[in-house]
Design a protein around this motif. Structure first.
Motif, PDB file in Angstrom:
ATOM      1  N   PRO A   1      13.891   8.440   1.421  1.00  0.00           N
ATOM      2  CA  PRO A   1      13.988   8.165   2.861  1.00  0.00           C
ATOM      3  C   PRO A   1      12.658   8.121   3.598  1.00  0.00           C
ATOM      4  O   PRO A   1      12.372   7.158   4.320  1.00  0.00           O
ATOM      5  CB  PRO A   1      14.867   9.313   3.371  1.00  0.00           C
ATOM      6  CG  PRO A   1      15.744   9.630   2.207  1.00  0.00           C
ATOM      7  CD  PRO A   1      14.874   9.457   0.998  1.00  0.00           C
ATOM      8  N   SER A   2      11.824   9.131   3.415  1.00  0.00           N
ATOM      9  CA  SER A   2      10.571   9.187   4.171  1.00  0.00           C
ATOM     10  C   SER A   2       9.636   8.051   3.794  1.00  0.00           C
ATOM     11  O   SER A   2       8.946   7.482   4.646  1.00  0.00           O
ATOM     12  CB  SER A   2       9.881  10.533   3.952  1.00  0.00           C
ATOM     13  OG  SER A   2       9.651  10.758   2.572  1.00  0.00           O
ATOM     14  N   LEU A   3       9.609   7.681   2.514  1.00  0.00           N
ATOM     15  CA  LEU A   3       8.717   6.620   2.069  1.00  0.00           C
ATOM     16  C   LEU A   3       9.266   5.238   2.415  1.00  0.00           C
ATOM     17  O   LEU A   3       8.509   4.295   2.650  1.00  0.00           O
ATOM     18  CB  LEU A   3       8.455   6.746   0.573  1.00  0.00           C
ATOM     19  CG  LEU A   3       7.559   7.939   0.212  1.00  0.00           C
ATOM     20  CD1 LEU A   3       7.570   8.196  -1.285  1.00  0.00           C
ATOM     21  CD2 LEU A   3       6.131   7.704   0.702  1.00  0.00           C
TER      22      LEU A   3
ATOM     23  N   ARG B   1       1.806   9.369  -6.606  1.00  0.00           N
ATOM     24  CA  ARG B   1       2.202  10.773  -6.706  1.00  0.00           C
ATOM     25  C   ARG B   1       3.588  10.922  -7.321  1.00  0.00           C
ATOM     26  O   ARG B   1       4.290  11.905  -7.072  1.00  0.00           O
ATOM     27  CB  ARG B   1       2.135  11.451  -5.344  1.00  0.00           C
ATOM     28  CG  ARG B   1       2.885  10.786  -4.210  1.00  0.00           C
ATOM     29  CD  ARG B   1       2.746  11.655  -2.968  1.00  0.00           C
ATOM     30  NE  ARG B   1       3.397  11.110  -1.813  1.00  0.00           N
ATOM     31  CZ  ARG B   1       2.816  10.269  -0.956  1.00  0.00           C
ATOM     32  NH1 ARG B   1       1.580   9.888  -1.161  1.00  0.00           N
ATOM     33  NH2 ARG B   1       3.473   9.825   0.090  1.00  0.00           N
ATOM     34  N   ALA B   2       3.955   9.945  -8.123  1.00  0.00           N
ATOM     35  CA  ALA B   2       5.206   9.977  -8.890  1.00  0.00           C
ATOM     36  C   ALA B   2       6.423  10.186  -8.001  1.00  0.00           C
ATOM     37  O   ALA B   2       7.392  10.836  -8.403  1.00  0.00           O
ATOM     38  CB  ALA B   2       5.140  11.071  -9.963  1.00  0.00           C
ATOM     39  N   ALA B   3       6.391   9.642  -6.785  1.00  0.00           N
ATOM     40  CA  ALA B   3       7.542   9.705  -5.876  1.00  0.00           C
ATOM     41  C   ALA B   3       8.265   8.370  -5.898  1.00  0.00           C
ATOM     42  O   ALA B   3       7.683   7.333  -6.214  1.00  0.00           O
ATOM     43  CB  ALA B   3       7.086  10.038  -4.460  1.00  0.00           C
ATOM     44  N   SER B   4       9.544   8.405  -5.565  1.00  0.00           N
ATOM     45  CA  SER B   4      10.314   7.173  -5.531  1.00  0.00           C
ATOM     46  C   SER B   4      10.049   6.428  -4.227  1.00  0.00           C
ATOM     47  O   SER B   4      10.205   7.000  -3.142  1.00  0.00           O
ATOM     48  CB  SER B   4      11.809   7.477  -5.649  1.00  0.00           C
ATOM     49  OG  SER B   4      12.564   6.307  -5.385  1.00  0.00           O
TER      50      SER B   4
ATOM     51  N   GLY C   1       0.807  -1.209   0.000  1.00  0.00           N
ATOM     52  CA  GLY C   1       0.000   0.000   0.000  1.00  0.00           C
ATOM     53  C   GLY C   1       0.842   1.262   0.000  1.00  0.00           C
ATOM     54  O   GLY C   1       0.543   2.228  -0.714  1.00  0.00           O
ATOM     55  N   VAL C   2       1.909   1.284   0.812  1.00  0.00           N
ATOM     56  CA  VAL C   2       2.807   2.447   0.826  1.00  0.00           C
ATOM     57  C   VAL C   2       3.505   2.578  -0.524  1.00  0.00           C
ATOM     58  O   VAL C   2       3.665   3.689  -1.056  1.00  0.00           O
ATOM     59  CB  VAL C   2       3.837   2.324   1.962  1.00  0.00           C
ATOM     60  CG1 VAL C   2       4.840   3.473   1.903  1.00  0.00           C
ATOM     61  CG2 VAL C   2       3.139   2.314   3.325  1.00  0.00           C
ATOM     62  N   PHE C   3       3.914   1.454  -1.102  1.00  0.00           N
ATOM     63  CA  PHE C   3       4.559   1.457  -2.420  1.00  0.00           C
ATOM     64  C   PHE C   3       3.628   2.070  -3.466  1.00  0.00           C
ATOM     65  O   PHE C   3       4.037   2.935  -4.258  1.00  0.00           O
ATOM     66  CB  PHE C   3       4.930   0.024  -2.801  1.00  0.00           C
ATOM     67  CG  PHE C   3       5.592  -0.113  -4.142  1.00  0.00           C
ATOM     68  CD1 PHE C   3       6.954   0.098  -4.284  1.00  0.00           C
ATOM     69  CD2 PHE C   3       4.853  -0.464  -5.260  1.00  0.00           C
ATOM     70  CE1 PHE C   3       7.572  -0.027  -5.520  1.00  0.00           C
ATOM     71  CE2 PHE C   3       5.455  -0.603  -6.498  1.00  0.00           C
ATOM     72  CZ  PHE C   3       6.819  -0.383  -6.636  1.00  0.00           C
ATOM     73  N   LEU C   4       2.369   1.658  -3.469  1.00  0.00           N
ATOM     74  CA  LEU C   4       1.405   2.211  -4.419  1.00  0.00           C
ATOM     75  C   LEU C   4       1.139   3.687  -4.125  1.00  0.00           C
ATOM     76  O   LEU C   4       0.930   4.485  -5.065  1.00  0.00           O
ATOM     77  CB  LEU C   4       0.100   1.415  -4.357  1.00  0.00           C
ATOM     78  CG  LEU C   4       0.189  -0.048  -4.824  1.00  0.00           C
ATOM     79  CD1 LEU C   4      -1.142  -0.756  -4.611  1.00  0.00           C
ATOM     80  CD2 LEU C   4       0.623  -0.126  -6.280  1.00  0.00           C
ATOM     81  N   GLY C   5       1.141   4.056  -2.857  1.00  0.00           N
ATOM     82  CA  GLY C   5       0.961   5.454  -2.503  1.00  0.00           C
ATOM     83  C   GLY C   5       2.080   6.328  -3.044  1.00  0.00           C
ATOM     84  O   GLY C   5       1.851   7.461  -3.482  1.00  0.00           O
ATOM     85  N   ALA C   6       3.294   5.791  -3.029  1.00  0.00           N
ATOM     86  CA  ALA C   6       4.425   6.530  -3.601  1.00  0.00           C
ATOM     87  C   ALA C   6       4.270   6.675  -5.108  1.00  0.00           C
ATOM     88  O   ALA C   6       4.447   7.770  -5.664  1.00  0.00           O
ATOM     89  CB  ALA C   6       5.733   5.815  -3.265  1.00  0.00           C
ATOM     90  N   LEU C   7       3.909   5.593  -5.780  1.00  0.00           N
ATOM     91  CA  LEU C   7       3.762   5.640  -7.239  1.00  0.00           C
ATOM     92  C   LEU C   7       2.631   6.567  -7.663  1.00  0.00           C
ATOM     93  O   LEU C   7       2.722   7.221  -8.716  1.00  0.00           O
ATOM     94  CB  LEU C   7       3.510   4.236  -7.782  1.00  0.00           C
ATOM     95  CG  LEU C   7       4.631   3.201  -7.609  1.00  0.00           C
ATOM     96  CD1 LEU C   7       4.232   1.883  -8.283  1.00  0.00           C
ATOM     97  CD2 LEU C   7       5.942   3.718  -8.175  1.00  0.00           C
TER      98      LEU C   7
END
Length: 436
Positions: free
Chosen positions: A350-352, A343-346, A335-341
């Motif tokens: 560090p924070s993710l 919003r086009a974040a890696s 879920g966190v991985f998809l949340g990063a994707l």
């Protein structure tokens, strides 16, 4: 897989053996630190760690080197283990989780200087209540989440030592005194669906303390120290640590691997003590598997292994004795991985990275309501964890625990309401009573 009848009840492992195993892993960090850097450099690193500001995010590998950081964390955990032994505390799953949390956060925020005023404050509370310290010892060391407040005041450049020393001690004692009743009360807010209850409580208390200091004109400056470039060395060390957990677990209990099925079937809602449920051997094996999954996530997403990320992995390891297992932490990390994707974040930022690892505190949601809801919880946590930090100015080390407590408090009632509309009955109060 069915568990043979003669292996259904694991042989109890004495508390002294459990504590010795935990202490052995702390000692391994000390030895590793001394192996990668010479003693002179390690001593200099230890001094630098003791005298630095510890607000999020302060990677002790960047302050005192890998050697200094590992030795500092190992010694702190050995000191905590000694306190557990002197107090006669039972080595439950919660105690194992707490000591591994000390080891993990000993790499970025807790040290041999700043934790003791808070621990002493909890001891004072126990004395005030007329209860033995061992009853509250987990709260004492979990409560060291707010140890950076002690360092922040102690090494303040705006206060003279005659003022900073007594103020730091008094603040630490006061925090330790109020955390036990606050944590007990706030547990009801998330109903055990966030395993880091102290993170939620420390976030509330830390927000209040920081607000009071800001009102008098004291505003902490942000800190960001994050090291890179040591993935090969550190991944090799972690691989040995996690493999040894499976080996030691099997050595303690030849039915450990079969008994993993009991752990994997558990929802993990707090309080769920895997040591009591399946034995220490199976629990230790689960800890190794969960830690390996956390490390694999960091490497697979291009993240960095360093003090904070290894601290987060060790937190997963610790709570794999008290609620987490691979089946329930994987959906949250996804879920966190998809949340990063989204919003086009890696995902390796560090924070993710830390949000994915620490966000596994929400594993009971996946365990109780299914993997899909675990993904939703992780997705929500990816945003919440990045926004609550300013409330406590980075002085609550369990920032993700604070964020996750909010996520669980809001999301779980919504899940229950939706499931009720679909015809499911979720008697959470009865389940909580049965768990106790």
């Amino acid at each position: 897989m069915a568990i043979p009848t003669d292996e259904r009840a694991p042989r109890p492992v004495p508390d002294g053996v459990v504590l010795s195993v935990v202490a052995a892993y702390a000692a391994a960090f000390v030895l590793f630190g001394l192996a990668v850097e010479p003693p002179g450099k390690v001593l200099g690193g230890l001094w630098a760690i003791l005298t630095t500001r510890d607000a999020l995010l302060t990677d002790y590998f960047g302050v005192g080197g890998i050697g200094g950081g590992c030795v500092s964390a190992g010694l702190l955990t050995l000191a905590a283990a000694f306190v557990y032994r002197r107090a006669g505390a039972p080595m439950t799953g919660a105690a194992v989780a707490c000591l591994f949390l000390v080891l993990g956060f000993g790499l970025f925020g807790k040290n041999l200087l700043n934790v003791w005023p808070i621990v002493a404050g909890v001891a004072l509370y126990a004395r005030f209540r007329g209860e033995p310290f061992r009853v509250h010892i987990n709260t004492a060391f979990f409560g060291a989440a707010l140890a950076p407040i002690v360092s922040e005041i102690l090494f303040s450049t705006t206060l003279a030592p005659l003022a900073s020393v007594p103020l730091a001690l008094a603040t630490g004692l006061a925090i330790g005194f109020i955390l036990p009743p606050a944590a007990a009360h706030l547990f009801r807010t998330h109903m055990g669906f966030s395993l880091y209850n102290m993170g939620f409580a420390a976030g509330i208390v830390g927000t209040l303390v920081v607000a009071m200091y800001k009102a008098f004109g004291y505003v902490p400056n942000p800190v960001f120290i994050w090291t890179t470039g040591a993935n090969l060395l550190l991944s090799a060390f972690l691989a040995v640590v996690f493999a040894s957990m499976a080996a030691v677990g099997y050595g303690l209990d030849r039915g450990a691997f079969r008994r993993l099925a009991v752990i994997f079937a558990a929802p993990g809602r707090a309080p769920t003590d895997f040591v009591a449920l399946a034995g220490f051997g199976a629990t230790l094996t689960n800890m190794g598997l969960a830690g390996a999954l956390g490390a694999a996530y960091v490497l697979a997403t291009g993240g960095d292994l360093n003090g904070p990320s290894i601290g987060a992995i060790l937190t997963i390891v610790g709570f794999a004795a008290f609620g987490k297992h691979p089946r329930t932490i994987a959906p949250v990390m996804l879920g966190v991985f998809l949340g990063a994707l989204s919003r086009a974040a890696s995902p390796g930022d560090p924070s993710l990275t830390l949000a994915a690892l620490f966000g596994t505190t929400l594993a009971p949601i996946a365990g109780r309501f299914g993997a899909g809801w675990g993904v939703v919880a992780g997705f929500a946590h990816a945003s919440a964890a990045l926004t609550v930090g300013p409330l406590h100015a980075g002085l609550n080390l369990y920032n993700n625990g604070f964020a996750a407590g909010i996520v669980a408090a809001v999301l779980v009632p919504v899940i229950v309401a939706i499931r009720a509309g679909l015809g499911y009955r979720d008697d959470l109060d009865a389940e909580a009573a049965a768990a106790k």
